[in-house]
Write a protein that holds these residues in place. Structure first.
Motif, PDB file in Angstrom:
ATOM      1  N   HIS A 178      -6.416  -1.117  -1.771  1.00 34.46           N
ATOM      2  CA  HIS A 178      -6.294  -1.561  -0.382  1.00 34.46           C
ATOM      3  C   HIS A 178      -7.130  -2.813  -0.142  1.00 34.46           C
ATOM      4  O   HIS A 178      -6.712  -3.719   0.584  1.00 34.46           O
ATOM      5  CB  HIS A 178      -6.737  -0.446   0.558  1.00 34.46           C
ATOM      6  N   GLN A 179      -8.302  -2.865  -0.758  1.00 32.39           N
ATOM      7  CA  GLN A 179      -9.162  -4.030  -0.601  1.00 32.39           C
ATOM      8  C   GLN A 179      -8.630  -5.238  -1.357  1.00 32.39           C
ATOM      9  O   GLN A 179      -8.723  -6.361  -0.889  1.00 32.39           O
ATOM     10  CB  GLN A 179     -10.578  -3.702  -1.097  1.00 32.39           C
ATOM     11  N   VAL A 205     -16.095  -2.133  -4.581  1.00 36.96           N
ATOM     12  CA  VAL A 205     -15.877  -2.699  -3.251  1.00 36.96           C
ATOM     13  C   VAL A 205     -17.097  -3.491  -2.803  1.00 36.96           C
ATOM     14  O   VAL A 205     -16.981  -4.602  -2.258  1.00 36.96           O
ATOM     15  CB  VAL A 205     -15.556  -1.582  -2.235  1.00 36.96           C
ATOM     16  N   GLY A 257     -16.255   3.361  -7.407  1.00 39.30           N
ATOM     17  CA  GLY A 257     -15.430   2.707  -6.389  1.00 39.30           C
ATOM     18  C   GLY A 257     -16.260   1.966  -5.368  1.00 39.30           C
ATOM     19  O   GLY A 257     -15.929   0.844  -4.974  1.00 39.30           O
ATOM     20  N   GLY A 276       0.782  -1.225   0.000  1.00 38.88           N
ATOM     21  CA  GLY A 276       0.000   0.000   0.000  1.00 38.88           C
ATOM     22  C   GLY A 276       0.814   1.275   0.000  1.00 38.88           C
ATOM     23  O   GLY A 276       0.234   2.364  -0.003  1.00 38.88           O
ATOM     24  N   LEU A 305      -8.469   8.661  -4.589  1.00 39.02           N
ATOM     25  CA  LEU A 305      -8.906   8.078  -3.323  1.00 39.02           C
ATOM     26  C   LEU A 305      -9.663   6.772  -3.555  1.00 39.02           C
ATOM     27  O   LEU A 305      -9.462   5.782  -2.834  1.00 39.02           O
ATOM     28  CB  LEU A 305      -9.776   9.073  -2.564  1.00 39.02           C
ATOM     29  N   VAL A 306     -10.538   6.762  -4.558  1.00 37.80           N
ATOM     30  CA  VAL A 306     -11.293   5.543  -4.851  1.00 37.80           C
ATOM     31  C   VAL A 306     -10.359   4.432  -5.313  1.00 37.80           C
ATOM     32  O   VAL A 306     -10.461   3.280  -4.880  1.00 37.80           O
ATOM     33  CB  VAL A 306     -12.377   5.834  -5.903  1.00 37.80           C
ATOM     34  N   SER A 328      -4.557 -10.088  -1.288  1.00 36.81           N
ATOM     35  CA  SER A 328      -4.766  -9.091  -0.250  1.00 36.81           C
ATOM     36  C   SER A 328      -5.171  -9.785   1.047  1.00 36.81           C
ATOM     37  O   SER A 328      -5.438 -10.993   1.074  1.00 36.81           O
ATOM     38  CB  SER A 328      -5.854  -8.109  -0.672  1.00 36.81           C
ATOM     39  N   GLY A 354      -8.423  -0.603 -10.011  1.00 41.14           N
ATOM     40  CA  GLY A 354      -7.913   0.312  -8.999  1.00 41.14           C
ATOM     41  C   GLY A 354      -6.672   1.046  -9.476  1.00 41.14           C
ATOM     42  O   GLY A 354      -6.521   2.260  -9.255  1.00 41.14           O
ATOM     43  N   ALA A 365      -7.159   4.073  -4.702  1.00 46.72           N
ATOM     44  CA  ALA A 365      -6.328   3.601  -3.587  1.00 46.72           C
ATOM     45  C   ALA A 365      -7.124   2.689  -2.662  1.00 46.72           C
ATOM     46  O   ALA A 365      -6.603   1.694  -2.147  1.00 46.72           O
ATOM     47  CB  ALA A 365      -5.771   4.801  -2.811  1.00 46.72           C
ATOM     48  N   TYR A 366      -8.398   3.033  -2.450  1.00 44.86           N
ATOM     49  CA  TYR A 366      -9.226   2.189  -1.581  1.00 44.86           C
ATOM     50  C   TYR A 366      -9.463   0.831  -2.210  1.00 44.86           C
ATOM     51  O   TYR A 366      -9.417  -0.200  -1.528  1.00 44.86           O
ATOM     52  CB  TYR A 366     -10.552   2.880  -1.297  1.00 44.86           C
ATOM     53  N   VAL A 367      -9.696   0.804  -3.523  1.00 48.50           N
ATOM     54  CA  VAL A 367      -9.867  -0.479  -4.215  1.00 48.50           C
ATOM     55  C   VAL A 367      -8.597  -1.317  -4.107  1.00 48.50           C
ATOM     56  O   VAL A 367      -8.634  -2.527  -3.850  1.00 48.50           O
ATOM     57  CB  VAL A 367     -10.240  -0.250  -5.691  1.00 48.50           C
TER      58      VAL A 367
END
Length: 464
Positions: A56-57, A254, A250, A11, A49-50, A351, A64, A52-54
């Motif tokens: 992260h998941q 998720v 996003g 990440g 931001l979206v 992940s 992503g 990065a969140y994807v």
């Protein structure tokens, strides 16, 4: 010590990109509010931001990564235009900043187009899209190169800052730009609904719901755009509403991942224990949840054979030893000398959420493989005549016990009362000289493991 370069913390790269984007957007806003450019800053934050969140998941998720890159390009454009609009046009740094704010326009539109085509899993709807993607890439690279070398798009961007190293574009360049740029932008925007529609036609379930979310957000943004044009004769409200689309996209991705995980963990309740091919069903659930081919293996630690795979290949892989299985695998311990494994064909690292899901599916795989082993063992005992001492009713009850059914489920399957089934279960234990166990599936494993150890039979897989 292990060789090779050290790996970056998980990440870290998305976090650095998010930090850079926030810095550029903040720096740009410090130059003042320019409404016609504000949507680029909002898009930069939304995409990054979206994305990065994807990531992260699900690490290395292609969609992503596309969103993060698109957000970074939008941030550079926003910052460059803000500085170029508010700064001194004679300043060389301002001229270079304005240059950075203009020429990546085509690149940004191309990246957004790829993200829409690949939504929601980061893959093209079909191989037929490869030439389309190649054409889009060639056109956007050509337009970006022309805009990089000459100020062909400065006027459209609302900038009066001179180009840092070139004068007005030659007539041939201007003609080529006029013939390519705007048709390319229109083509890309036409491809967005076409790609979604074609994806919708070939999708079902969770993917359609994700597409519906995206379409709803796009419809809201379009409605705001129409209202702004009709009521105030300006597209600014619609442009400011556009960042809603990547935000909802996003959330849809998720949510789709969570829905896929739920579907994977509840596949048995939807199929039922009497399904014809539980190993293939589990492999399919695993494949759809983790986005890669999956297979279920059964045998011994030295020789595992595939018993279920998805998607179907038509060819059975060669037997392998447990030690030779790929990294994205989970060994499944079974009773006796039997062994199993759940294998996922993922080359990228899993992940944390994927690891937890794979562990849960491996626990289900143990039940499926025990179920498969027990049914084979009962059939082997029947063929060998070792169950001859049981009455037909007791043999029927034992087979249902081997399927993992409780006394209540056996009653329901055979349409018998508890008073009829419980004595039959007790008789089975008595004839096999076993102490009666609590009413759980472990009693079946105990009965058949005892038969195997006493009779010395190893269950043979039935050849189809």
């Amino acid at each position: 010590m292990t060789g090779g370069p050290p790996r970056l913390p998980r990440g870290l790269v998305p976090l650095l990109v998010v930090s850079a984007v926030v810095l550029l957007v903040t720096w740009g806003l410090a130059q003042g509010v320019w409404l016609t450019n504000l949507h680029n800053g909002l898009l930069a934050l939304a995409f990054t931001l979206v994305g990065a969140y994807v990531l992260h998941q699900r690490r290395s998720h292609p969609e992503g990564a596309l969103l993060v890159v698109a957000g970074a390009v939008q941030a550079v454009m926003f910052w460059g235009r803000q500085v170029g609009h508010a700064g001194d046009p004679t300043s060389v740094p301002v001229q270079w900043a304005a240059w950075l704010g203009v020429w990546p326009i085509a690149l940004g539109i191309g990246l957004v187009t790829l993200a829409v085509i690949a939504f929601p899993d980061g893959r093209m709807p079909s191989l037929r899209w490869r030439p389309v993607v190649a054409v889009v890439a060639a056109l956007t690279i050509t337009c970006s190169t022309l805009s990089l070398l000459w100020p062909v798009e400065y006027a459209a961007a609302g900038l009066a800052v001179p180009h840092p190293f070139a004068g007005p574009a030659p007539d041939g360049v201007a003609t080529l730009w006029s013939a390519l740029a705007h048709p390319t932008y229109v083509l890309c925007q036409v491809l967005w609904p076409v790609a979604i529609w074609l994806r919708w036609r070939g999708a079902s379930g969770d993917v359609r719901r994700q597409l519906a979310w995206l379409l709803l957000a796009a419809a809201v943004a379009l409605t705001v755009l129409v209202v702004g044009l009709a009521g105030w004769r300006t597209p600014t409200p619609g442009l400011l509403a556009v960042p809603l689309v990547p935000l909802v996209a996003g959330l849809a991705i998720v949510h789709g991942q969570h829905a896929a995980a739920y579907a994977a963990l509840t596949w048995l309740s939807r199929r039922g224990p009497a399904a014809d091919d539980l190993p293939t069903d589990l492999a399919r659930a695993t494949s759809e949840a983790l986005g890669a081919p999956a297979s279920l293996w059964l045998g011994t630690a030295d020789r595992l054979q595939v018993v279920g795979t998805w998607p179907p290949t038509g060819l059975d892989p060669e037997p392998v030893a447990a030690a030779d299985l790929p990294a994205a695998s989970r060994l499944v311990g079974l009773s006796g000398s039997r062994a199993g494994a759940l294998v996922v064909g993922r080359t990228d690292p899993l992940s944390t959420a994927d690891v937890r899901l794979l562990d849960d599916l491996a626990a289900q795989a143990a039940l499926v493989l025990e179920h498969l082993t027990l049914r084979e063992l009962v059939e082997g005992e029947r063929r060998a005549g070792h169950l001859a001492g049981l009455t037909p009713r007791e043999q029927e009850v034992l087979e249902l016990m081997a399927e993992g059914l409780s006394n209540a489920a056996i009653c329901e399957r055979l349409h018998l009362s508890v008073k009829t089934v419980e004595p039959a279960v007790g008789s089975v234990f008595a004839k096999l000289r076993l102490q009666q166990q609590p009413d759980t599936n472990r009693r079946v494993l105990a009965v058949l493991a005892h038969l195997r150890s006493v009779e010395g039979l190893a269950p043979a897989r039935t050849e189809e």
